[in-house]
Design a protein around this motif. Structure first.
Motif, PDB file in Angstrom:
ATOM      1  N   LEU A   8      61.430 112.616 -41.149  1.00 48.81           N
ATOM      2  CA  LEU A   8      62.638 112.471 -41.965  1.00 48.81           C
ATOM      3  C   LEU A   8      63.872 112.409 -41.076  1.00 48.81           C
ATOM      4  O   LEU A   8      64.773 111.595 -41.293  1.00 48.81           O
ATOM      5  N   HIS A  11      63.231 108.952 -38.579  1.00 48.01           N
ATOM      6  CA  HIS A  11      63.086 107.651 -39.237  1.00 48.01           C
ATOM      7  C   HIS A  11      63.773 107.577 -40.598  1.00 48.01           C
ATOM      8  O   HIS A  11      63.911 106.494 -41.158  1.00 48.01           O
ATOM      9  N   GLY A  12      64.104 108.741 -41.163  1.00 41.81           N
ATOM     10  CA  GLY A  12      64.748 108.769 -42.474  1.00 41.81           C
ATOM     11  C   GLY A  12      63.795 108.829 -43.646  1.00 41.81           C
ATOM     12  O   GLY A  12      64.213 108.843 -44.798  1.00 41.81           O
ATOM     13  N   TYR A  13      62.473 108.905 -43.374  1.00 40.68           N
ATOM     14  CA  TYR A  13      61.499 108.939 -44.469  1.00 40.68           C
ATOM     15  C   TYR A  13      60.172 109.521 -43.985  1.00 40.68           C
ATOM     16  O   TYR A  13      59.914 109.604 -42.789  1.00 40.68           O
ATOM     17  N   LEU A 148      61.065  99.731 -47.475  1.00 45.44           N
ATOM     18  CA  LEU A 148      62.117 100.549 -46.876  1.00 45.44           C
ATOM     19  C   LEU A 148      62.691  99.826 -45.667  1.00 45.44           C
ATOM     20  O   LEU A 148      61.978  99.097 -44.969  1.00 45.44           O
ATOM     21  N   PRO A 150      64.304 101.170 -42.507  1.00 43.79           N
ATOM     22  CA  PRO A 150      64.752 102.245 -41.615  1.00 43.79           C
ATOM     23  C   PRO A 150      65.801 101.739 -40.630  1.00 43.79           C
ATOM     24  O   PRO A 150      65.728 100.604 -40.157  1.00 43.79           O
ATOM     25  N   VAL A 167      56.513 109.305 -51.449  1.00 46.98           N
ATOM     26  CA  VAL A 167      57.382 108.832 -50.372  1.00 46.98           C
ATOM     27  C   VAL A 167      58.722 109.543 -50.532  1.00 46.98           C
ATOM     28  O   VAL A 167      59.246 109.655 -51.646  1.00 46.98           O
ATOM     29  N   PHE A 169      62.673 109.998 -48.804  1.00 44.77           N
ATOM     30  CA  PHE A 169      63.624 109.428 -47.851  1.00 44.77           C
ATOM     31  C   PHE A 169      65.036 109.909 -48.126  1.00 44.77           C
ATOM     32  O   PHE A 169      65.347 110.410 -49.216  1.00 44.77           O
ATOM     33  N   SER A 171      68.589 109.577 -49.160  1.00 51.34           N
ATOM     34  CA  SER A 171      69.194 108.678 -50.143  1.00 51.34           C
ATOM     35  C   SER A 171      70.358 107.883 -49.574  1.00 51.34           C
ATOM     36  O   SER A 171      70.539 106.710 -49.914  1.00 51.34           O
ATOM     37  N   LEU A 174      68.737 105.233 -46.226  1.00 50.37           N
ATOM     38  CA  LEU A 174      67.771 104.136 -46.291  1.00 50.37           C
ATOM     39  C   LEU A 174      68.029 103.191 -47.455  1.00 50.37           C
ATOM     40  O   LEU A 174      68.015 103.598 -48.612  1.00 50.37           O
ATOM     41  N   HIS A 176      66.469 100.228 -49.684  1.00 50.78           N
ATOM     42  CA  HIS A 176      65.092  99.968 -50.113  1.00 50.78           C
ATOM     43  C   HIS A 176      65.111  99.011 -51.292  1.00 50.78           C
ATOM     44  O   HIS A 176      66.152  98.784 -51.906  1.00 50.78           O
TER      45      HIS A 176
END
Length: 197
Positions: A8, A11-13, A148, A150, A167, A169, A171, A174, A176
């Protein structure tokens, strides 16, 4: 989990399979389908407040907000989301507070959701998005993949909406999109807000 918090942050997720376990996942799916069959979901709009608009060229799902006590199965998922938010907040120091849960169904026929963010940087609003999928027997031909974008890589990441996959991530971070769905696609999403918002 430490690896999820690290993913997280970097990579943000992160993606986790078997979030509920097969038996509970099938029970939540059945409860979600019962809501669909009852006709309680409404076409989703874009923007909020006075600017709220229906635009199927941008977003084609039907939604319903889920509250604790809706059904025992949906309440169990609501509590799992609550525990997830508390764990991620503590592990990643996000300061998360309240959250909302929404049931969404893409009816097929190419329904999609154009590229967007769930929050706008600098505002006190959604900080974390968690999406749980309720699609048994999903195949690539069904579509509805989550894509997504990233920030740390140039390449998008595609997440198949298979049953009991979660999943999560950031908010604000990212962008998406939901690619066209060619079969019915079910998901329950929790949006976590910062404390005090």
């Amino acid at each position: 989990m430490d690896t999820e918090v690290e993913a997280l942050s970097s990579h943000g997720y992160f993606v986790r399979d078997a979030f509920l376990g097969e038996a509970r996942a099938l029970a939540v799916r059945a409860a979600a389908l019962a809501r669909v069959d009852a006709g309680t979901l409404k076409p989703a709009g874009i923007r909020r407040g006075a600017d709220h608009t229906l635009d199927t060229s941008v977003r084609g799902d039907h939604i319903e907000w889920v509250l604790p006590g809706a059904t025992p199965e949906l309440e169990a998922l609501w509590h799992r989301f609550q525990a997830l938010g508390e764990a991620v907040s503590a592990g990643a120091y996000l300061g998360l507070g309240r959250f909302d849960v929404q049931l969404a169904r893409y009816p097929g026929g190419g329904a999609h959701y154009a590229r967007h963010r769930d929050a706008f940087p600098g505002r006190s609003n959604r900080r974390l998005t968690a999406i749980w999928y309720a699609n048994a027997d999903w195949t690539p031909e069904h579509g509805g993949v989550l894509r997504l974008f990233p920030e740390d890589t140039g390449a998008p990441v595609e997440v198949a909406p298979v049953l009991d996959r979660l999943v999560v991530f950031l908010s604000e971070r990212l962008e998406h999109e939901v690619l066209p769905a060619h079969a019915s696609r079910l998901a329950l999403t929790a949006w976590f807000y910062g404390r005090g918002t």
